[in-house]
Motif scaffolding. Sequence first.
Motif, short mmCIF file in Angstrom:
data_model
loop_
_atom_site.label_atom_id
_atom_site.label_comp_id
_atom_site.label_asym_id
_atom_site.label_seq_id
_atom_site.Cartn_x
_atom_site.Cartn_y
_atom_site.Cartn_z
N ALA A 2 -22.25 -28.63 -3.90
CA ALA A 2 -21.84 -29.24 -2.63
C ALA A 2 -23.07 -29.74 -1.87
CB ALA A 2 -21.08 -28.23 -1.79
N LYS A 3 -22.89 -30.87 -1.21
CA LYS A 3 -23.97 -31.43 -0.39
C LYS A 3 -23.72 -31.02 1.05
CE LYS A 3 -27.06 -35.05 0.22
NZ LYS A 3 -28.04 -34.42 1.06
N PHE A 4 -24.72 -30.41 1.64
CA PHE A 4 -24.61 -29.98 3.02
C PHE A 4 -25.43 -30.90 3.90
CE2 PHE A 4 -24.19 -26.06 0.47
CZ PHE A 4 -22.89 -25.72 0.83
N SER A 5 -24.81 -31.36 4.99
CA SER A 5 -25.57 -32.20 5.93
C SER A 5 -25.66 -31.56 7.31
CB SER A 5 -24.96 -33.60 6.02
OG SER A 5 -23.63 -33.52 6.47
N LYS A 6 -24.73 -30.64 7.63
CA LYS A 6 -24.74 -29.97 8.94
C LYS A 6 -24.52 -28.48 8.76
CE LYS A 6 -22.81 -31.88 12.49
NZ LYS A 6 -21.73 -32.36 13.38
N ILE A 7 -25.53 -27.69 9.13
CA ILE A 7 -25.45 -26.24 8.98
C ILE A 7 -25.52 -25.60 10.36
CG2 ILE A 7 -26.54 -24.18 8.00
CD1 ILE A 7 -27.84 -26.05 5.89
N LEU A 8 -24.57 -24.72 10.65
CA LEU A 8 -24.55 -24.00 11.92
C LEU A 8 -25.12 -22.60 11.70
CD1 LEU A 8 -23.65 -23.99 14.91
CD2 LEU A 8 -21.48 -23.02 14.14
N ARG A 23 -32.69 -18.59 5.51
CA ARG A 23 -31.89 -19.07 4.38
C ARG A 23 -31.37 -20.48 4.66
NH1 ARG A 23 -29.82 -16.34 0.10
NH2 ARG A 23 -31.84 -15.34 0.37
N ALA A 24 -30.98 -20.75 5.91
CA ALA A 24 -30.51 -22.08 6.28
C ALA A 24 -31.62 -23.11 6.11
CB ALA A 24 -29.99 -22.08 7.72
N ILE A 25 -32.85 -22.73 6.45
CA ILE A 25 -33.99 -23.63 6.28
C ILE A 25 -34.19 -23.97 4.80
CG2 ILE A 25 -36.52 -23.79 6.45
CD1 ILE A 25 -36.25 -22.23 9.16
N GLU A 26 -34.09 -22.95 3.93
CA GLU A 26 -34.21 -23.19 2.48
C GLU A 26 -33.16 -24.20 2.02
OE1 GLU A 26 -33.86 -19.54 0.27
OE2 GLU A 26 -35.34 -18.54 1.56
N ILE A 27 -31.92 -24.00 2.46
CA ILE A 27 -30.82 -24.89 2.06
C ILE A 27 -31.06 -26.29 2.62
CG2 ILE A 27 -28.34 -25.33 2.32
CD1 ILE A 27 -28.05 -22.18 2.44
N ALA A 28 -31.46 -26.36 3.89
CA ALA A 28 -31.67 -27.66 4.54
C ALA A 28 -32.79 -28.45 3.87
CB ALA A 28 -31.99 -27.45 6.02
N LYS A 29 -33.85 -27.76 3.48
CA LYS A 29 -34.96 -28.45 2.83
C LYS A 29 -34.54 -29.03 1.49
CE LYS A 29 -39.13 -26.66 3.14
NZ LYS A 29 -40.21 -25.65 3.20
N GLY A 30 -33.63 -28.34 0.81
CA GLY A 30 -33.14 -28.82 -0.48
C GLY A 30 -32.13 -29.94 -0.37
N SER A 31 -31.45 -30.03 0.78
CA SER A 31 -30.37 -31.01 0.90
C SER A 31 -30.59 -32.02 2.03
CB SER A 31 -29.05 -30.28 1.16
OG SER A 31 -29.09 -29.62 2.42
N GLY A 32 -31.64 -31.84 2.82
CA GLY A 32 -31.88 -32.73 3.96
C GLY A 32 -30.93 -32.50 5.12
N MET A 71 -36.42 -22.58 16.77
CA MET A 71 -36.75 -24.01 16.75
C MET A 71 -38.15 -24.22 16.16
SD MET A 71 -37.02 -26.68 19.93
CE MET A 71 -35.28 -26.65 20.31
N LYS A 72 -39.09 -23.40 16.60
CA LYS A 72 -40.47 -23.50 16.11
C LYS A 72 -40.53 -23.27 14.60
CE LYS A 72 -43.49 -22.42 19.22
NZ LYS A 72 -44.00 -21.50 20.23
N LYS A 73 -39.83 -22.23 14.14
CA LYS A 73 -39.81 -21.88 12.72
C LYS A 73 -39.24 -23.03 11.88
CE LYS A 73 -39.18 -17.74 10.96
NZ LYS A 73 -38.87 -16.64 10.08
N ALA A 74 -38.12 -23.59 12.31
CA ALA A 74 -37.48 -24.69 11.58
C ALA A 74 -38.39 -25.92 11.55
CB ALA A 74 -36.14 -25.03 12.20
N GLN A 75 -38.97 -26.26 12.71
CA GLN A 75 -39.84 -27.44 12.78
C GLN A 75 -41.09 -27.25 11.91
OE1 GLN A 75 -40.18 -27.72 17.06
NE2 GLN A 75 -38.49 -29.18 17.19
N ALA A 79 -37.77 -28.70 8.77
CA ALA A 79 -36.30 -28.86 8.80
C ALA A 79 -35.88 -29.48 10.13
CB ALA A 79 -35.63 -27.50 8.63
N LYS A 80 -34.83 -30.30 10.08
CA LYS A 80 -34.27 -30.88 11.31
C LYS A 80 -33.52 -29.79 12.05
CE LYS A 80 -33.05 -34.68 8.64
NZ LYS A 80 -31.83 -35.19 8.07
N PHE A 81 -33.80 -29.64 13.35
CA PHE A 81 -33.21 -28.55 14.12
C PHE A 81 -32.81 -29.04 15.50
CE2 PHE A 81 -33.27 -24.98 17.06
CZ PHE A 81 -32.67 -23.96 16.34
#
Length: 140
Positions: A2-8, A23-32, A71-75, A79-81
């Motif tokens: 599955a392609k994820f574009s929006k993760i809450l 974990r969300a950052i790992e997923i986001a980096k792999g899927s944008g 926010m700091k960690k994701a940026q 990762a887009k946050f």
Amino acid sequence: MAKFSKILVPLDGSTNATRGLDRAIEIAKGSGAEITGFYVFHLPIAAGIKYTQKMKDEAQKKAVKAIGPAMKKAQNAGAKFKYHTGGGHTGSEIVKYAKKGKFDMIVIGARGMGGAKEAFLGSTSNYVMHKTNIPVLVVK
């Protein structure tokens, strides 16, 4: 896959919420995908309790403590946050916002700031898993 574009990612400042964010950052980096951190203010439930300015200020401080580092960690990870806040019952607010925002996935810590630390799953993550049709990843 599955392609994820929006993760809450529900945030409350706990180490479990931080693990969920990781974990969300790992997923986001792999899927944008874009991550939205979501903080829920606990509003007084009992009738007759007035929500004072002091209570609002304290709630705001807690939100900043939970959202700022996330926010700091994701940026820093590239990762887009973005973030959003809500008020009320934590589980139902997460479920409502996830549906309204058309998220592809919810990544939530197994236990947050609530009591009953000995429980296998926290009451909020358990509630979210059972009340939404959106895929939920519970991170321990």
